[in-house]
Design an enzyme around this catalytic site. Structure first.
Site, PDB file in Angstrom:
ATOM      1  N   HIS A 247      16.055 -13.327 -40.835  1.00  0.00           N
ATOM      2  CA  HIS A 247      16.084 -11.926 -41.257  1.00  0.00           C
ATOM      3  C   HIS A 247      14.998 -11.621 -42.296  1.00  0.00           C
ATOM      4  O   HIS A 247      14.097 -10.840 -42.070  1.00  0.00           O
ATOM      5  CB  HIS A 247      17.439 -11.585 -41.901  1.00  0.00           C
ATOM      6  CG  HIS A 247      18.635 -11.909 -41.099  1.00  0.00           C
ATOM      7  ND1 HIS A 247      19.010 -11.225 -39.966  1.00  0.00           N
ATOM      8  CD2 HIS A 247      19.598 -12.867 -41.272  1.00  0.00           C
ATOM      9  CE1 HIS A 247      20.131 -11.718 -39.482  1.00  0.00           C
ATOM     10  NE2 HIS A 247      20.514 -12.714 -40.250  1.00  0.00           N
TER      11      HIS A 247
HETATM   12  O1  RIB Z   1      22.435  -9.430 -42.969  1.00  0.00           O
HETATM   13  C1  RIB Z   1      21.404 -10.341 -43.271  1.00  0.00           C
HETATM   14  C2  RIB Z   1      21.060 -10.277 -44.717  1.00  0.00           C
HETATM   15  O2  RIB Z   1      22.200 -10.639 -45.486  1.00  0.00           O
HETATM   16  C3  RIB Z   1      19.964 -11.286 -45.124  1.00  0.00           C
HETATM   17  O3  RIB Z   1      19.234 -10.768 -46.208  1.00  0.00           O
HETATM   18  C4  RIB Z   1      20.746 -12.482 -45.555  1.00  0.00           C
HETATM   19  O4  RIB Z   1      20.054 -13.266 -46.532  1.00  0.00           O
HETATM   20  C5  RIB Z   1      21.935 -11.831 -46.208  1.00  0.00           C
HETATM   21  O5  RIB Z   1      21.561 -11.476 -47.532  1.00  0.00           O
END
Ligand code: RIB
Ligand code: CA
Length: 313
Positions: free
Chosen positions: A243
């Site tokens: 992500h």
């Molecule tokens: O939903 C994904 C996000 O939530 C990413 O930033 C992961 O590190 C968590 O913080």
């Protein structure tokens, strides 16, 4: 390309760690003015610990790490140990950090930096809940015009939520902070689950990390080996979704990504849809577009870039 000044606001988190390493592996393109930590994946004491461990893994003890807000603006803290493990950085066996956390509060650092740097030269890269960013914007509204842009990981539309049926974790944890940021007028690029779920660490990509033969490659392979199990079980994914690194990769190679400039508003009233990023992708309202909402990426190009930069550390 001139060197881009950035502040990474983060809740490490294995994917946060990879985003930080990607930035530190790209000194000719990004200058990390500081890393500001926020409560999110794990409580604040662990996110500040983990951020320093990552800096030391990259042999960058010079990077300044700041502790920020330890809870959301209006709601109780929701954490994600079920995804990231008890420490938030489970997987590799990294030494406890010895570099210190800065004395200044993260929010003060964000405000002071934006006041000091020339207008429109600092990019904010929030990859956790937006509590620190929103607190800075509320405390010193004049700094908003000094921000070049906010490139954040958060939200979801076609991909729907990952922590509730309607909302993605970063926005869900602090929807009021997200609402402050999305309604501030600051230029925003959103990396939602719609694109980050296409950035999967397949076995071949994980093997490429290990094949780098350096400490960073080995540690990233172990991080994603740990981090992937949640998404494999839940989505049947081929590997861990990276992500947060999508934000830094966008700064380095924006052409890897595609999206649409649309209106995004945050649900802050209904518990059923709390934290939903209500995205007018089809332009069915007269709401003003306020964000570049990214929907797709060249995944092979992304991993080639990431692997090449990790090799430099
Ligand atoms: O939903 C994904 C996000 O939530 C990413 O930033 C992961 O590190 C968590 O913080
Ligand atoms: Ca994160």
């Amino acid at each position: 390309m001139s060197v881009r000044k950035i502040i990474i606001d983060t809740d490490p988190g294995q994917d946060d760690a990879v985003a930080i390493l990607l930035a530190l592996g790209s000194p000719d393109e990004v200058e990390v003015l500081g890393i500001t930590c926020v409560a999110g994946n794990v409580p604040l004491d662990l996110t500040t610990r983990n951020a320093r461990m990552v800096c030391e893994l990259a042999e960058r003890r010079d990077i300044k790490v700041y502790a920020g807000c330890d809870r959301p603006l209006n709601r109780g803290l929701v954490t994600a140990e079920h995804v990231h493990g008890k420490t938030g950085l489970d997987g590799p066996n990294l030494p406890e950090p010895t570099m210190q956390v800065e004395d200044m509060h993260a929010v003060d650092f964000i405000i002071e930096t934006l006041r000091k740097e020339s207008e429109g030269t600092v990019t904010l890269v929030p990859i956790g809940p937006l509590t620190n960013i929103a607190t800075a914007f509320r405390r010193a509204p004049e700094i908003v015009r000094n921000v070049r842009e906010v490139v954040l990981m958060g939200g979801a539309y076609f991909e729907v939520g990952n922590i509730t049926p309607a909302s993605e974790f970063n926005i869900h944890v602090d929807p009021h902070a997200a609402d402050t940021v999305f309604s501030s007028g600051v230029p925003i690029v959103v990396m939602p689950l719609d694109v980050t779920h296409k950035a999967l660490v397949t076995r071949a990509r994980n093997d490429a990390f290990r094949a780098l033969g350096n400490r960073v490659g080995q540690a990233v392979a172990e991080m994603t080996d740990f981090f992937e199990r949640y998404d494999r079980e839940k989505y049947g994914s081929e590997g861990a979704p990276l992500h947060d690194p999508c934000t830094v990769a966008y700064l380095l190679r924006p052409a890897l990504f595609s999206g649409r400039h649309v209106n995004v508003e945050i649900e802050t009233q209904s518990e059923l849809t709390m934290g939903m990023t209500v995205t007018d992708w089809w332009g069915v309202t007269d709401r003003t577009p306020n964000a570049l909402f990214i929907g797709d990426l060249d995944a092979d190009g992304f991993f080639d870039l990431l692997t090449e930069r990790l090799a430099r550390l």
